[in-house]
Design a protein around this motif. Sequence first.
Motif, PDB file in Angstrom:
ATOM      1  N   SER A   6       0.818  -1.209   0.000  1.00 19.53           N
ATOM      2  CA  SER A   6       0.000   0.000   0.000  1.00 19.53           C
ATOM      3  C   SER A   6       0.852   1.261   0.000  1.00 19.53           C
ATOM      4  CB  SER A   6      -0.932   0.004   1.211  1.00 19.53           C
ATOM      5  OG  SER A   6      -0.192  -0.084   2.412  1.00 19.53           O
ATOM      6  N   GLY A   7       2.171   1.110   0.128  1.00 12.29           N
ATOM      7  CA  GLY A   7       3.037   2.274   0.124  1.00 12.29           C
ATOM      8  C   GLY A   7       4.464   1.919  -0.208  1.00 12.29           C
ATOM      9  N   VAL A   8       5.232   2.969  -0.537  1.00 10.22           N
ATOM     10  CA  VAL A   8       6.637   2.814  -0.899  1.00 10.22           C
ATOM     11  C   VAL A   8       7.422   3.922  -0.195  1.00 10.22           C
ATOM     12  CG1 VAL A   8       8.303   2.885  -2.795  1.00 10.22           C
ATOM     13  CG2 VAL A   8       6.050   1.883  -3.156  1.00 10.22           C
ATOM     14  N   LYS A   9       8.560   3.565   0.364  1.00  3.69           N
ATOM     15  CA  LYS A   9       9.461   4.550   0.959  1.00  3.69           C
ATOM     16  C   LYS A   9      10.817   4.374   0.289  1.00  3.69           C
ATOM     17  CE  LYS A   9      10.897   7.564   4.033  1.00  3.69           C
ATOM     18  NZ  LYS A   9      10.516   8.961   3.965  1.00  3.69           N
ATOM     19  N   VAL A  10      11.364   5.484  -0.226  1.00  2.00           N
ATOM     20  CA  VAL A  10      12.625   5.446  -0.958  1.00  2.00           C
ATOM     21  C   VAL A  10      13.689   6.203  -0.171  1.00  2.00           C
ATOM     22  CG1 VAL A  10      13.798   6.069  -3.107  1.00  2.00           C
ATOM     23  CG2 VAL A  10      11.398   5.334  -3.164  1.00  2.00           C
ATOM     24  N   PHE A  11      14.817   5.542   0.036  1.00  3.98           N
ATOM     25  CA  PHE A  11      15.978   6.155   0.665  1.00  3.98           C
ATOM     26  C   PHE A  11      17.088   6.180  -0.376  1.00  3.98           C
ATOM     27  CE2 PHE A  11      13.551   4.230   4.040  1.00  3.98           C
ATOM     28  CZ  PHE A  11      13.576   5.178   5.053  1.00  3.98           C
ATOM     29  N   SER A  12      17.703   7.353  -0.561  1.00  2.00           N
ATOM     30  CA  SER A  12      18.710   7.479  -1.598  1.00  2.00           C
ATOM     31  C   SER A  12      19.854   8.354  -1.106  1.00  2.00           C
ATOM     32  CB  SER A  12      18.071   8.098  -2.845  1.00  2.00           C
ATOM     33  OG  SER A  12      18.993   8.134  -3.900  1.00  2.00           O
ATOM     34  N   ALA A  13      21.058   8.039  -1.551  1.00  2.00           N
ATOM     35  CA  ALA A  13      22.230   8.822  -1.173  1.00  2.00           C
ATOM     36  C   ALA A  13      23.252   8.788  -2.297  1.00  2.00           C
ATOM     37  CB  ALA A  13      22.845   8.262   0.099  1.00  2.00           C
ATOM     38  N   THR A  14      23.895   9.940  -2.543  1.00  2.00           N
ATOM     39  CA  THR A  14      24.920   9.994  -3.579  1.00  2.00           C
ATOM     40  C   THR A  14      26.302  10.295  -3.016  1.00  2.00           C
ATOM     41  OG1 THR A  14      24.397  12.319  -4.000  1.00  2.00           O
ATOM     42  CG2 THR A  14      23.344  10.682  -5.417  1.00  2.00           C
ATOM     43  N   LYS A  15      26.371  10.986  -1.899  1.00  2.00           N
ATOM     44  CA  LYS A  15      27.660  11.320  -1.302  1.00  2.00           C
ATOM     45  C   LYS A  15      28.106  10.197  -0.374  1.00  2.00           C
ATOM     46  CE  LYS A  15      26.633  16.191  -1.588  1.00  2.00           C
ATOM     47  NZ  LYS A  15      26.196  17.360  -0.842  1.00  2.00           N
ATOM     48  N   ALA A  16      29.412   9.998  -0.273  1.00  2.00           N
ATOM     49  CA  ALA A  16      29.956   8.892   0.532  1.00  2.00           C
ATOM     50  C   ALA A  16      29.457   8.938   1.972  1.00  2.00           C
ATOM     51  CB  ALA A  16      31.479   8.933   0.502  1.00  2.00           C
ATOM     52  N   ARG A  17      29.459  10.080   2.581  1.00  2.00           N
ATOM     53  CA  ARG A  17      29.024  10.199   3.974  1.00  2.00           C
ATOM     54  C   ARG A  17      27.538   9.856   4.112  1.00  2.00           C
ATOM     55  NH1 ARG A  17      31.630  14.782   7.491  1.00  2.00           N
ATOM     56  NH2 ARG A  17      33.332  13.753   6.436  1.00  2.00           N
ATOM     57  N   GLU A  18      26.728  10.288   3.134  1.00  2.00           N
ATOM     58  CA  GLU A  18      25.299   9.954   3.140  1.00  2.00           C
ATOM     59  C   GLU A  18      25.093   8.450   2.980  1.00  2.00           C
ATOM     60  OE1 GLU A  18      23.785  12.204  -0.108  1.00  2.00           O
ATOM     61  OE2 GLU A  18      23.538  14.037   1.070  1.00  2.00           O
ATOM     62  N   ARG A  19      25.869   7.825   2.097  1.00  2.00           N
ATOM     63  CA  ARG A  19      25.746   6.377   1.893  1.00  2.00           C
ATOM     64  C   ARG A  19      26.108   5.612   3.161  1.00  2.00           C
ATOM     65  NH1 ARG A  19      28.339   7.702  -2.996  1.00  2.00           N
ATOM     66  NH2 ARG A  19      30.274   6.769  -2.258  1.00  2.00           N
TER      67      ARG A  19
END
Length: 64
Positions: A6-19
């Motif tokens: 019933s839902g989707v949650k997306v987590f995304s990161a491009t910078k090394a520290r964020e990853r």
Amino acid sequence: MSASYSGVKVFSATKARERESLGERITDWLDANTHEIEIVDTVVTQSSDREFHCLTITLFFRAR
């Protein structure tokens, strides 16, 4: 994907520290929503070009 959701949650990161902290962000979100949702599927996607490496984790969930 065989389970209905019933839902989707997306987590995304491009910078090394964020990853590096992506797992903590996901854990915090799951802890905050554990009584309301049930995870039915997870998709991990990695993409990159010459400069950026993007990690995306998509959680498919349904309400409890």
